[in-house]
Scaffold this motif. Structure first.
Motif: not given
Length: 184
Positions: A108, A110, A112
């Motif tokens: 949720s 995002g 990495q």
């Protein structure tokens, strides 16, 4: 740098947080569930940040594993730079539950892969199996380390240190991109 330490109840998050932040050396104390969150602050030195070494202040947020604190999760996630999911690979329900932790805290936001870490935390005396546990496909992309604070504590600290360096590198690259977009 704000790092969230999340995962199922009774998987060893607090013991790991205490160890990684040098808050205590006692391992295996009586279980006392975290209520909401504990924030441990410490400085981490000699982090490898690509081509240079540097230090940074770390806020390690030891988050409760009980879903009754779910309403607090958005506040915990605000401005977080990395997420460490801790689980006990010897408890089958943890393997399923960490999928929820992943989708809520990592997917949720995002984040990495370099900003994430899975720690398969083995309880003392469990006879640690260091094979990769059977995880959902999205979790198999994330780096995984095994921890057993009785047998190999410094290995855990070293891997966590590498992880902090990776997070620092991602943040540095993001800042450079933002600065370049302003210049151009």
């Amino acid at each position: 740098m704000k790092i969230l330490l999340i995962g199922p109840s009774e998987c060893g998050k607090t013991a790991l947080a205490n160890f990684l932040s040098d808050t205590t050396e006692t391992i295996g104390a009586d279980y006392s569930p975290t209520q909401g969150v504990r924030i441990l602050e410490f400085e981490s030195h000699n982090l490898s940040n690509g081509n240079k070494n540097s230090a940074c202040e770390v806020e390690l947020w030891d988050c409760a594993g009980d879903f009754k604190f779910e309403s607090c999760w958005p506040a915990l996630m605000k401005d977080s730079n990395g997420v460490v999911i801790v689980f006990n690979p010897d408890v089958p329900s943890h393997l399923k539950e960490i999928e929820t932790w992943y989708s809520t805290f990592i997917f949720s936001q995002g984040l990495q892969e370099a900003q994430c870490l899975l720690i398969a935390h083995h309880k003392p005396g469990s006879g640690a199996d260091t094979n990769r546990p059977p995880l959902a496909p999205q979790l198999n992309k994330l780096p995984l380390i095994h921890s057993n604070l009785e047998e190999e504590p410094e290995d855990v600290r070293e891997e966590f240190h590498k992880y902090l360096g990776n997070v620092m590198r991602v943040l540095s690259e993001k800042q450079e991109r933002e600065e370049m977009s302003i210049i151009t």
